[in-house]
Write a protein that holds these residues in place. Structure first.
Motif, short mmCIF file in Angstrom:
data_model
loop_
_atom_site.label_atom_id
_atom_site.label_comp_id
_atom_site.label_asym_id
_atom_site.label_seq_id
_atom_site.Cartn_x
_atom_site.Cartn_y
_atom_site.Cartn_z
N LEU A 344 -33.39 10.02 15.07
CA LEU A 344 -33.77 10.95 14.00
C LEU A 344 -35.28 10.97 13.78
CD1 LEU A 344 -30.91 10.28 11.41
CD2 LEU A 344 -31.31 12.39 12.70
N ALA A 345 -35.93 9.85 14.08
CA ALA A 345 -37.39 9.77 13.94
C ALA A 345 -38.12 10.28 15.18
CB ALA A 345 -37.80 8.33 13.64
N GLY A 346 -37.37 10.69 16.20
CA GLY A 346 -38.00 11.23 17.41
C GLY A 346 -38.51 10.18 18.36
N ARG A 347 -38.03 8.93 18.24
CA ARG A 347 -38.53 7.86 19.09
C ARG A 347 -37.71 7.67 20.37
NH1 ARG A 347 -38.92 5.01 13.96
NH2 ARG A 347 -37.28 3.57 14.61
N VAL A 348 -36.46 8.11 20.36
CA VAL A 348 -35.63 8.04 21.56
C VAL A 348 -34.86 9.35 21.70
CG1 VAL A 348 -35.35 5.53 21.43
CG2 VAL A 348 -33.65 7.02 20.36
N ARG A 349 -34.32 9.59 22.89
CA ARG A 349 -33.50 10.76 23.12
C ARG A 349 -32.06 10.50 22.65
NH1 ARG A 349 -35.89 14.56 26.44
NH2 ARG A 349 -37.75 13.88 27.57
N PHE A 350 -31.33 11.59 22.47
CA PHE A 350 -29.93 11.47 22.04
C PHE A 350 -29.13 10.63 23.03
CE2 PHE A 350 -25.53 13.02 22.03
CZ PHE A 350 -25.19 12.81 20.69
N THR A 351 -29.38 10.82 24.32
CA THR A 351 -28.64 10.10 25.34
C THR A 351 -29.04 8.62 25.44
OG1 THR A 351 -30.22 11.01 26.93
CG2 THR A 351 -28.06 12.10 26.76
N ASP A 352 -30.12 8.23 24.76
CA ASP A 352 -30.50 6.81 24.71
C ASP A 352 -29.63 6.02 23.74
OD1 ASP A 352 -32.61 7.01 26.55
OD2 ASP A 352 -34.02 7.63 24.98
N ILE A 353 -28.98 6.70 22.81
CA ILE A 353 -28.21 5.99 21.77
C ILE A 353 -27.17 5.06 22.38
CG2 ILE A 353 -26.59 6.28 19.85
CD1 ILE A 353 -28.17 8.80 19.05
N PRO A 354 -26.26 5.54 23.25
CA PRO A 354 -25.27 4.62 23.82
C PRO A 354 -25.89 3.58 24.74
CG PRO A 354 -25.08 6.79 24.84
CD PRO A 354 -26.01 6.94 23.66
N VAL A 355 -27.00 3.92 25.39
CA VAL A 355 -27.67 2.96 26.27
C VAL A 355 -28.15 1.76 25.46
CG1 VAL A 355 -29.66 2.58 27.78
CG2 VAL A 355 -28.39 4.73 27.91
N LEU A 356 -28.78 2.02 24.32
CA LEU A 356 -29.26 0.94 23.47
C LEU A 356 -28.10 0.11 22.94
CD1 LEU A 356 -31.71 -0.37 22.06
CD2 LEU A 356 -31.28 1.15 20.13
N ILE A 357 -27.04 0.77 22.47
CA ILE A 357 -25.88 0.04 21.93
C ILE A 357 -25.30 -0.89 22.99
CG2 ILE A 357 -23.54 0.28 21.02
CD1 ILE A 357 -24.46 3.04 19.90
N GLU A 358 -25.12 -0.38 24.20
CA GLU A 358 -24.51 -1.20 25.25
C GLU A 358 -25.39 -2.40 25.59
OE1 GLU A 358 -21.64 -0.55 29.02
OE2 GLU A 358 -23.11 1.05 28.62
N ARG A 359 -26.70 -2.20 25.63
CA ARG A 359 -27.61 -3.32 25.94
C ARG A 359 -27.55 -4.38 24.85
NH1 ARG A 359 -33.08 -0.23 28.16
NH2 ARG A 359 -32.13 0.67 30.05
N VAL A 360 -27.48 -3.95 23.59
CA VAL A 360 -27.38 -4.92 22.49
C VAL A 360 -26.06 -5.68 22.56
CG1 VAL A 360 -27.27 -5.18 19.99
CG2 VAL A 360 -28.93 -3.62 20.99
N LEU A 361 -24.97 -4.99 22.86
CA LEU A 361 -23.68 -5.66 23.00
C LEU A 361 -23.70 -6.67 24.14
CD1 LEU A 361 -21.29 -2.63 22.41
CD2 LEU A 361 -21.29 -4.75 21.08
N GLU A 362 -24.44 -6.38 25.19
CA GLU A 362 -24.51 -7.29 26.34
C GLU A 362 -25.35 -8.52 26.06
OE1 GLU A 362 -24.13 -3.84 29.84
OE2 GLU A 362 -26.09 -4.67 29.27
#
Length: 403
Positions: A344-362
């Motif tokens: 929402l702040a324009g710092r990542v793309r929409f498609t980065d959202i699941p990428v970040l979540i998966e990396r944090v879960l890992e």
């Protein structure tokens, strides 16, 4: 109703809170407002205080509480409080019968738990409370004798379609599974390349529902459905195999219950949150909500499809978090909140959202959620990990201050 119910509305300036007060205003003889709580929306809180005259108005932000106090008329009897402790207090005070838990995100967990421990009728619109601390919340409900009534339209629909016996569970009473419907959000027909270029405004342009920006992005990514998947497992004591997500773009069928004899019961209605809110406020009676009756002829058609988890991996991540158990669900939720704020702040793309979540879960350890402190620690650790990963993704430090 035979007695007037005293209600605290937590998150009163959000979309659910505003709709709750709209329903309450239609039934002044049946409800009185004990407390209103919000984060920083001083002007709207002021208007709500003047209309409903609660005993307490709680602002999470201290400076906002001061501003509200200054703006209230000198003769006002409304007491202005601030902070988490005050929020828990108005959720658990003896005078309160019913608590609408509608604070968005992890911030809603402590006050929701306080209401449950106090044995209140808990109208649960804050799905993150169950996602983060489902074991703790459901145990508190059982121990105190609290009544939990789901307000999310999907879970409210399931509740309405279940057998009258509130203790009915899948495997008993003929229930085999539940089907959660999902609109598919604004990107239902988009390609991965289109979603890669999506803007926050496009993600927030939900085709059927009027919601806040965070939950709108969650709907666009299907993480909202993932969180509701987790929520359904806790509320209705289901295994992940007993919950199925079905894309239904019209948002007319809010969810369904499938029975062993082949029957499927569905709850239908126009997409307006005042319907489940009125059901929760009036339960077991039904109240006028202000929602127009459903016109099936005008609706004309109802479509269904399976969700595409290759395009919407957030749904898969939420389901995997349920299977992992422990604090994995809290970690998933925390990472999502950081990722959505960054988008929402324009710092990542929409498609980065699941990428970040998966990396944090890992990368974040999963432990047993034995206490609120353990859950909050896992939440903090996941947020810190998400911020660190954002720094790596962007090459510069990121601030993650969720409002």
């Amino acid at each position: 109703m035979t007695t007037r119910r005293v209600v605290s509305v937590l998150g009163s300036t959000g979309s659910i809170g505003v709709s709750t007060l709209d329903v309450i205003a239609r039934h002044p003889a049946d409800f009185s407002v004990y407390a209103l709580a919000a984060n920083r929306s001083v002007e709207l809180m002021l208007a709500q205080c003047l209309q409903f005259q609660p005993q307490y108005a709680v602002m999470m932000d201290e400076s906002s509480a001061s501003k509200l106090q200054e703006k209230l008329p000198a003769e006002s009897a409304v007491q202005v409080l601030h902070g988490e402790e005050a929020l828990a207090r108005v959720a658990s005070d003896d005078e309160v019968d019913c608590v609408m838990a509608a604070i968005v995100g992890a911030a809603g967990l402590p006050s929701t738990l306080a209401a449950a421990h106090a044995g209140k009728t808990l109208l649960l619109a804050n799905k993150e409370s169950l996602v983060m601390g489902g074991h703790l919340l459901m145990q508190a409900v059982r121990d105190s004798g609290a009544r939990l009534l789901p307000i999310d339209s999907e879970h409210n629909a399931i509740f309405q379609c279940l057998p009258v016996d509130p203790q009915a569970r899948p495997g008993r009473d003929g229930v085999s599974k539940v089907l959660l419907t999902a609109s598919g959000g604004p990107f239902r027909t988009w390609t991965r390349e289109q979603m890669h270029k999506a803007t926050p405004d496009q993600a927030c342009a939900h085709p059927n529902w009027s919601m806040g920006r965070k939950i709108s992005v969650d709907s666009a990514s299907l993480m909202n459905k993932g969180l509701e998947f987790i929520e359904a497992c806790w509320i209705f004591d289901l295994s992940p195999e007993q919950v199925e997500v079905v894309v239904h773009p019209q948002s007319i069928i809010h969810s369904m219950v499938q029975y062993l004899d082949g029957s499927v019961l569905a709850q239908l209605g126009n997409p307006d949150m005042r319907t489940p809110i009125a059901y929760g406020l009036g339960w077991p009676q039904r109240l006028a909500s202000g929602v127009a009756p459903l016109d099936l002829v005008a609706t004309a058609r109802l479509d269904f499809a399976a969700p595409d988890e290759s395009l919407f991996p957030c749904l898969r991540l939420a389901r995997e978090a349920v299977a992992t158990g422990g604090t994995a669900m809290a970690i998933c939720n925390a990472a999502n909140e950081i990722a959505v704020e960054a988008f929402l702040a324009g710092r990542v793309r929409f498609t980065d959202i699941p990428v970040l979540i998966e990396r944090v879960l890992e990368t974040t350890p999963v432990v047993e959620p034995t206490s609120l402190a353990v859950v909050e620690s896992a939440d903090e650790e996941a947020r810190a990990q998400a911020v660190a990963l954002l720094t790596d993704m962007n090459g510069k430090p990121e601030e993650a201050s969720l409002a």
